[in-house]
Design a protein around this motif. Structure first.
Motif, PDB file in Angstrom:
ATOM      1  N   TRP A  74      -1.758   2.430   1.366  1.00  0.00           N
ATOM      2  CA  TRP A  74      -1.184   3.580   2.053  1.00  0.00           C
ATOM      3  C   TRP A  74      -2.282   4.561   2.402  1.00  0.00           C
ATOM      4  N   SER A  75      -1.933   5.531   3.227  1.00  0.00           N
ATOM      5  CA  SER A  75      -2.816   6.663   3.543  1.00  0.00           C
ATOM      6  C   SER A  75      -2.224   7.889   2.885  1.00  0.00           C
ATOM      7  N   ASN A  76      -3.068   8.722   2.306  1.00  0.00           N
ATOM      8  CA  ASN A  76      -2.569   9.956   1.691  1.00  0.00           C
ATOM      9  C   ASN A  76      -2.135  10.974   2.727  1.00  0.00           C
ATOM     10  N   CYS A  77      -2.830  11.017   3.878  1.00  0.00           N
ATOM     11  CA  CYS A  77      -2.512  12.024   4.889  1.00  0.00           C
ATOM     12  C   CYS A  77      -2.828  11.486   6.274  1.00  0.00           C
ATOM     13  N   LEU A  78      -1.832  11.529   7.145  1.00  0.00           N
ATOM     14  CA  LEU A  78      -2.011  11.190   8.545  1.00  0.00           C
ATOM     15  C   LEU A  78      -1.587  12.387   9.381  1.00  0.00           C
ATOM     16  N   VAL A  79      -2.357  12.655  10.439  1.00  0.00           N
ATOM     17  CA  VAL A  79      -2.059  13.777  11.326  1.00  0.00           C
ATOM     18  C   VAL A  79      -1.820  13.245  12.729  1.00  0.00           C
ATOM     19  N   VAL A  80      -0.715  13.696  13.317  1.00  0.00           N
ATOM     20  CA  VAL A  80      -0.396  13.404  14.707  1.00  0.00           C
ATOM     21  C   VAL A  80      -0.222  14.742  15.397  1.00  0.00           C
ATOM     22  N   GLY A  81      -1.090  15.037  16.368  1.00  0.00           N
ATOM     23  CA  GLY A  81      -1.055  16.356  16.987  1.00  0.00           C
ATOM     24  C   GLY A  81      -1.365  17.404  15.939  1.00  0.00           C
ATOM     25  N   ASP A  82      -0.439  18.333  15.731  1.00  0.00           N
ATOM     26  CA  ASP A  82      -0.648  19.357  14.715  1.00  0.00           C
ATOM     27  C   ASP A  82       0.238  19.159  13.486  1.00  0.00           C
ATOM     28  N   ILE A  83       0.801  17.965  13.340  1.00  0.00           N
ATOM     29  CA  ILE A  83       1.683  17.699  12.203  1.00  0.00           C
ATOM     30  C   ILE A  83       0.982  16.767  11.217  1.00  0.00           C
ATOM     31  N   ALA A  84       0.882  17.218   9.960  1.00  0.00           N
ATOM     32  CA  ALA A  84       0.289  16.410   8.884  1.00  0.00           C
ATOM     33  C   ALA A  84       1.417  15.858   8.017  1.00  0.00           C
ATOM     34  N   TYR A  85       1.365  14.562   7.799  1.00  0.00           N
ATOM     35  CA  TYR A  85       2.327  13.870   6.946  1.00  0.00           C
ATOM     36  C   TYR A  85       1.581  13.421   5.692  1.00  0.00           C
ATOM     37  N   MET A  86       2.058  13.866   4.529  1.00  0.00           N
ATOM     38  CA  MET A  86       1.386  13.530   3.283  1.00  0.00           C
ATOM     39  C   MET A  86       2.270  12.649   2.415  1.00  0.00           C
ATOM     40  N   MET A 116      -1.667  10.802  22.032  1.00  0.00           N
ATOM     41  CA  MET A 116      -2.254  11.545  20.943  1.00  0.00           C
ATOM     42  C   MET A 116      -2.523  10.570  19.796  1.00  0.00           C
ATOM     43  N   PRO A 117      -3.766  10.415  19.393  1.00  0.00           N
ATOM     44  CA  PRO A 117      -4.097   9.445  18.340  1.00  0.00           C
ATOM     45  C   PRO A 117      -3.670   9.927  16.951  1.00  0.00           C
ATOM     46  N   ILE A 118      -3.436   8.983  16.081  1.00  0.00           N
ATOM     47  CA  ILE A 118      -3.163   9.272  14.673  1.00  0.00           C
ATOM     48  C   ILE A 118      -4.504   9.364  13.966  1.00  0.00           C
ATOM     49  N   ARG A 119      -4.707  10.480  13.242  1.00  0.00           N
ATOM     50  CA  ARG A 119      -5.948  10.674  12.486  1.00  0.00           C
ATOM     51  C   ARG A 119      -5.652  10.565  11.001  1.00  0.00           C
ATOM     52  N   ARG A 120      -6.488   9.824  10.299  1.00  0.00           N
ATOM     53  CA  ARG A 120      -6.388   9.746   8.841  1.00  0.00           C
ATOM     54  C   ARG A 120      -7.281  10.827   8.256  1.00  0.00           C
ATOM     55  N   ILE A 121      -6.716  11.646   7.379  1.00  0.00           N
ATOM     56  CA  ILE A 121      -7.439  12.752   6.747  1.00  0.00           C
ATOM     57  C   ILE A 121      -7.709  12.391   5.298  1.00  0.00           C
ATOM     58  N   THR A 122      -8.936  12.625   4.861  1.00  0.00           N
ATOM     59  CA  THR A 122      -9.293  12.395   3.461  1.00  0.00           C
ATOM     60  C   THR A 122      -9.967  13.641   2.910  1.00  0.00           C
ATOM     61  N   SER A 123     -10.060  13.691   1.607  1.00  0.00           N
ATOM     62  CA  SER A 123     -10.728  14.790   0.924  1.00  0.00           C
ATOM     63  C   SER A 123     -11.430  14.225  -0.301  1.00  0.00           C
ATOM     64  N   GLU A 124     -12.593  14.762  -0.600  1.00  0.00           N
ATOM     65  CA  GLU A 124     -13.309  14.329  -1.807  1.00  0.00           C
ATOM     66  C   GLU A 124     -12.529  14.658  -3.075  1.00  0.00           C
TER      67      GLU A 124
END
Length: 133
Positions: free
Chosen positions: A19-31, A1-9
């Motif tokens: 750092w990354s503000n938000c990373l998602v692994v599966g259905d878990i978001a780490y902020m 399961m890949p790690i996705r970096r989430i961003t928002s405007e």
């Protein structure tokens, strides 16, 4: 399961390599611990813990929604404050973002945060799609 970096405007990203503000692994978001810094990182939005908490939780909301979730998906918050005697201001702001079963939460007083005017920093974990409201 890949790690996705989430961003928002609505949430300014740190410079590359920090750092990354938000990373998602599966259905878990780490902020990451977010603060009330403005868009350019050179201003602090909110003059007290209540206002800063609202700014920060709006950032968390923008990121969890960008990940496909909602505020009800948060399961854990860690809140850092520089003045524990004003914790009621944090709780009052938090009530505007959560209902029902609130996320598990730790509140920790620290001697300082990244800038003297930053009074609150909040990090969170959300399980996307599992909230009940």
């Amino acid at each position: 399961m890949p790690i996705r970096r989430i961003t928002s405007e609505h949430v300014t990203e740190a410079a590359p390599g920090l750092w990354s503000n938000c990373l998602v692994v599966g259905d878990i978001a780490y902020m990451s611990g977010l603060t009330a810094r403005g868009k350019e990182f050179d201003t602090i939005l909110g003059f007290d813990e209540y206002e800063q908490t609202k700014v920060i939780l709006n950032k968390h909301k923008a990121l969890v929604e960008a990940a496909g979730g909602k505020m009800a998906d948060f399961t854990k918050l860690t809140i850092y404050v520089t003045r524990i005697e004003n914790r009621h201001l944090v709780w009052n702001a938090r009530k505007e973002f959560f209902q029902g079963d609130f996320p598990a939460c730790s509140l920790v007083e620290v001697s300082s945060l990244a800038h003297p005017e930053i009074l609150v920093e909040i990090e969170g974990v959300a399980h996307i799609g599992h909230g009940t409201y």
